[in-house]
Design a protein around this motif. Structure first.
Motif, mmCIF file in Angstrom:
data_model
loop_
_atom_site.group_PDB
_atom_site.id
_atom_site.type_symbol
_atom_site.label_atom_id
_atom_site.label_comp_id
_atom_site.label_asym_id
_atom_site.label_seq_id
_atom_site.Cartn_x
_atom_site.Cartn_y
_atom_site.Cartn_z
ATOM 1 N N TRP A 189 22.320 50.908 99.555
ATOM 2 C CA TRP A 189 20.911 51.293 99.494
ATOM 3 C C TRP A 189 20.598 52.528 100.340
ATOM 4 O O TRP A 189 19.472 52.715 100.767
ATOM 5 N N GLN A 190 21.577 53.402 100.542
ATOM 6 C CA GLN A 190 21.348 54.596 101.356
ATOM 7 C C GLN A 190 21.268 55.856 100.507
ATOM 8 O O GLN A 190 21.322 56.963 101.020
ATOM 9 N N ASP A 191 21.096 55.680 99.180
ATOM 10 C CA ASP A 191 21.121 56.835 98.276
ATOM 11 C C ASP A 191 19.820 57.001 97.489
ATOM 12 O O ASP A 191 19.806 57.567 96.410
ATOM 13 N N ALA A 247 26.976 46.816 83.795
ATOM 14 C CA ALA A 247 28.114 46.997 84.705
ATOM 15 C C ALA A 247 28.979 45.741 84.776
ATOM 16 O O ALA A 247 30.178 45.819 85.047
ATOM 17 N N TYR A 248 28.387 44.585 84.508
ATOM 18 C CA TYR A 248 29.136 43.332 84.620
ATOM 19 C C TYR A 248 30.117 43.142 83.466
ATOM 20 O O TYR A 248 31.000 42.302 83.540
ATOM 21 N N ASP A 265 26.032 40.753 92.882
ATOM 22 C CA ASP A 265 27.022 41.630 93.504
ATOM 23 C C ASP A 265 26.423 42.173 94.794
ATOM 24 O O ASP A 265 25.213 42.166 94.987
ATOM 25 N N THR A 266 27.295 42.621 95.664
ATOM 26 C CA THR A 266 26.854 43.243 96.899
ATOM 27 C C THR A 266 27.913 44.213 97.378
ATOM 28 O O THR A 266 29.066 44.162 96.934
ATOM 29 N N ASN A 267 27.506 45.093 98.266
ATOM 30 C CA ASN A 267 28.433 46.049 98.845
ATOM 31 C C ASN A 267 29.509 45.326 99.660
ATOM 32 O O ASN A 267 29.247 44.273 100.239
ATOM 33 N N PHE A 268 30.688 45.927 99.722
ATOM 34 C CA PHE A 268 31.790 45.339 100.494
ATOM 35 C C PHE A 268 31.421 45.196 101.966
ATOM 36 O O PHE A 268 31.948 44.329 102.659
ATOM 37 N N PHE A 320 28.639 50.320 90.546
ATOM 38 C CA PHE A 320 27.274 50.827 90.382
ATOM 39 C C PHE A 320 27.208 52.214 90.974
ATOM 40 O O PHE A 320 27.609 52.421 92.122
ATOM 41 N N ARG A 321 26.702 53.154 90.196
ATOM 42 C CA ARG A 321 26.567 54.531 90.654
ATOM 43 C C ARG A 321 27.865 55.005 91.328
ATOM 44 O O ARG A 321 27.831 55.650 92.367
ATOM 45 N N GLY A 322 29.017 54.612 90.740
ATOM 46 C CA GLY A 322 30.312 55.066 91.208
ATOM 47 C C GLY A 322 30.901 54.300 92.384
ATOM 48 O O GLY A 322 31.999 54.605 92.824
#
Length: 169
Positions: A35-37, A76-77, A130-133, A155-157
């Motif tokens: 969520w930093q983009d 994406a899934y 899903d969540t970030n690593f 998501f978004r690369g």
């Protein structure tokens, strides 16, 4: 306290966005890239609500949490590096966030329980997320709530950890 989980209304974008901004800042302070983009943003929330996919957790009139719920709708899934537990209908939870003022009270778990109830009320027996690593708090919540790690989605690369829980009646 009494909590209610319901569809969000367009008039509630401001308090929802305030909660998401707190979560964006928390992710940043935790050293996470999630969520930093520029995502999520108020336009995303507005679209969620317009499509009937935005949900809030409230106590009284106070919004204390937000999530978007999609049914069978996450392209994406379809490209998971791994394997989902099921291939039937599913609910996807995105943008799960709890207000700073209510952290540490188990409310993310309560919201996930409400999401699972929403799935069951629609005769759907799978919830995917899903969540970030590097989002360790969310990973711990998924694991504590019986979600199974299924692989990676993008998501978004960026790769994300993908989870699924199969529900029973």
């Amino acid at each position: 306290m009494n909590y209610n989980f319901r569809k969000a209304e367009l008039s509630e974008i401001a308090p929802i966005w305030a909660i998401l901004q707190q979560a964006i800042q928390r992710r940043k302070e935790d050293g996470s890239n999630q969520w930093q983009d520029g995502y999520p943003n108020p336009e995303v929330v507005q679209k969620d609500i317009e499509k009937g996919e935005g949900f809030v957790l409230v106590t009284g009139e106070t919004i204390i949490g937000y999530s978007a719920l999609l049914i069978n709708d996450e392209p994406a899934y379809g490209n998971i590096e791994g394997k989902w537990l099921t291939n039937a209908d599913f609910v996807v939870m995105h943008r799960v966030a709890i207000s700073e003022n209510y952290l540490g009270k188990g409310l993310a778990k309560l919201m996930i329980k409400n999401i699972e109830d929403f799935a069951l009320s629609n005769t759907i027996f799978s919830v995917k997320a899903d969540t970030n690593f590097d989002n360790l708090p969310m990973i711990k919540i998924f694991e504590s709530q019986g979600y199974t790690y299924c692989g990676e989605v993008y998501f978004r690369g960026s790769p994300r950890k993908a989870y699924e829980k199969v529900l029973t009646k």
